[in-house]
Scaffold this active site. Structure first.
Site, PDB file in Angstrom:
ATOM      1  N   LYS A 192       0.860  -1.184   0.000  1.00  0.00           N
ATOM      2  CA  LYS A 192       0.000   0.000   0.000  1.00  0.00           C
ATOM      3  C   LYS A 192       0.902   1.243   0.000  1.00  0.00           C
ATOM      4  O   LYS A 192       2.124   1.108  -0.001  1.00  0.00           O
ATOM      5  CB  LYS A 192      -0.938  -0.017   1.203  1.00  0.00           C
TER       6      LYS A 192
HETATM    7  C1  PLP Z   1      -4.168  -5.489   1.166  1.00  0.00           C
HETATM    8  C2  PLP Z   1      -5.621  -5.641   1.252  1.00  0.00           C
HETATM    9  C3  PLP Z   1      -6.240  -6.209   2.390  1.00  0.00           C
HETATM   10  C4  PLP Z   1      -5.461  -6.832   3.513  1.00  0.00           C
HETATM   11  O1  PLP Z   1      -4.586  -5.954   4.149  1.00  0.00           O
HETATM   12  P1  PLP Z   1      -3.488  -6.525   5.169  1.00  0.00           P
HETATM   13  O2  PLP Z   1      -3.024  -5.314   5.905  1.00  0.00           O
HETATM   14  O3  PLP Z   1      -2.400  -7.154   4.358  1.00  0.00           O
HETATM   15  O4  PLP Z   1      -4.157  -7.503   6.067  1.00  0.00           O
HETATM   16  C5  PLP Z   1      -7.622  -6.231   2.422  1.00  0.00           C
HETATM   17  N1  PLP Z   1      -8.369  -5.763   1.410  1.00  0.00           N
HETATM   18  C6  PLP Z   1      -7.817  -5.219   0.316  1.00  0.00           C
HETATM   19  C7  PLP Z   1      -8.689  -4.684  -0.765  1.00  0.00           C
HETATM   20  C8  PLP Z   1      -6.426  -5.163   0.182  1.00  0.00           C
HETATM   21  O5  PLP Z   1      -5.888  -4.656  -0.922  1.00  0.00           O
END
Ligand code: PLP
Length: 389
Positions: A192
């Protein structure tokens, strides 16, 4: 194609430096390394950044989404209306609650939930609606919220990728996460745009929900250890319900606070790079840049390109040719319903989700990407599609 001599251009790269390293060091040497003063400070800064009254830090976005559904009472026999076209955690958290995800197809232009499909998917067992702001592009939340209000349902926004993205609702531009639904959940995974290694955040405007998630992230302990630490008398804690260990550490939070200060610069650079991609792609046959609806200002967490029948090369062919140029790409977002844990619960009719996974490629885009690197990616795309002059 020329034999490349350059290092691989990655699909993404976190923007981390000496400041983050110094902040982590300071947290370690402070002696308080989990859920302490730095987590509190990071929560306050995050709430301020997105305009939320309450922000609660947790271990990642998957645990944030699980807690969100749990505090809204989602349990066995319930249904949650969401998308299959998302990272698998979106569907998995519904299953953690013993509930069933009901998958709605996407709008092919935005890769986001189709609001008309939401209305059609609601049954007497529906307990919540969970749209995703996929790849940082806000979904059509106004339409989703209208359906939710009509049916008296809470909305959990999977905003994992959407830090800094803006949405226009009631003629006002606001950041995703105020939240506009009941609870919004963010991720600080390195993929992210703001990272704490791993980490997550829930935001809400409901003080009662905030109090509940704060308790449940730490085993539902009645007296937090910060209070016991400061107490002048002996205190015994209680555990009135079954909670979880979903804490964020102070080391992560210290890094997060530095990252948050970088957010404006990160957003500006990503928007700039995305604009240049869009202009370059306009001249290439069969490659469609992301569509941005008039209610959305995305953070371009990812840069999805549709490969249509007009493209002389297939999507997979294009990915192979770019890899030969030392350029990493990814396929479109996955679909949970095509994975082992979900496939048997079908049959599903999600043609747009399936077409999006198989007909989209994600191009490299990261804060430190140079203009020269981007020009190289565009030149390779041009050659790979036979458009080189
Ligand atoms: C990355 C992601 C998650 C999970 O996030 P984590 O912090 O890795 O648990 C959930 N939903 C979406 C749409 C994502 O892109």
């Amino acid at each position: 194609m020329r034999t490349p001599t350059r290092p691989t251009i990655p699909i993404a790269k976190p923007q981390l430096g000496e400041e983050e390293a110094a902040a982590a060091r300071e947290a370690i040497l402070s002696g308080w390394v989990t859920q302490g003063p730095r987590v509190l400070a990071f929560e306050a800064a995050f709430g301020h950044a997105v305009g939320a009254a309450h922000a609660c830090a947790v271990s990642n976005c998957t645990t944030a989404l699980h807690l969100a559904l749990h505090v809204l009472g989602v349990g066995p026999g319930d249904e949650v209306v969401t998308v299959s076209h998302s990272f698998i955690a979106t569907a998995n958290v519904v299953r953690y609650c013993g509930a069933t995800p009901v998958f709605v197809d996407i709008d092919p232009r935005t890769f986001n939930i189709d609001p008309a499909g939401v209305e059609a998917a609601i049954t007497p067992r529906t307990k919540a609606i969970m749209p995703v702001h996929q790849m940082g592009l806000p979904c059509d939340l106004a339409a989703v919220l209208a359906v939710a209000t009509r049916h008296g349902l809470p909305v959990v926004e999977d905003a994992a990728c959407a830090i800094g993205s803006e949405i226009r609702l009631a003629d006002k531009w606001e950041r995703v996460g105020r939240p506009h639904g009941t609870i919004a959940c963010f991720s600080f995974h390195p993929r992210k745009i703001v990272t704490t290694g791993d980490g997550g955040m829930l935001t809400t405007n409901d003080p009662a929900l905030d109090a509940k998630v704060r308790s449940l992230r730490q085993h539902a302990m009645s007296v937090p250890d910060t209070t016991r630490h400061a107490a002048k008398r002996v205190i015994f804690e209680e555990y009135p319900e079954v909670g979880f260990n979903y804490r964020m550490t102070d080391i992560q939070a210290a890094v997060g606070a530095v990252q948050l200060r970088r957010l404006p610069g990160i957003l500006a650079r990503r928007v700039e790079l995305a604009g240049r991609y869009a202009r370059a792609l306009a001249g290439l046959p069969g490659l469609v840049p992301p569509h941005v609806p008039d209610y959305a200002r995305p953070n371009y967490q990812s840069y999805p390109v549709r490969v249509t029948a007009d493209c002389p090369v297939s999507r997979n062919g294009l990915m192979t040719r770019l890899l030969a140029c030392m350029i990493s790409t990814r396929r479109g977002i996955m679909n949970a319903h095509q994975e082992a844990g979900y496939v048997t619960a079908g049959p599903y009719r999600l043609p747009e989700s399936e077409a999006a996974r198989d007909g989209t490629l994600l191009l490299p885009l990261f804060h430190s990407m140079t203009d020269e690197e981007q020009e190289y990616v565009v030149a390779c795309l041009r050659r790979a599609t036979g458009s080189a002059r």
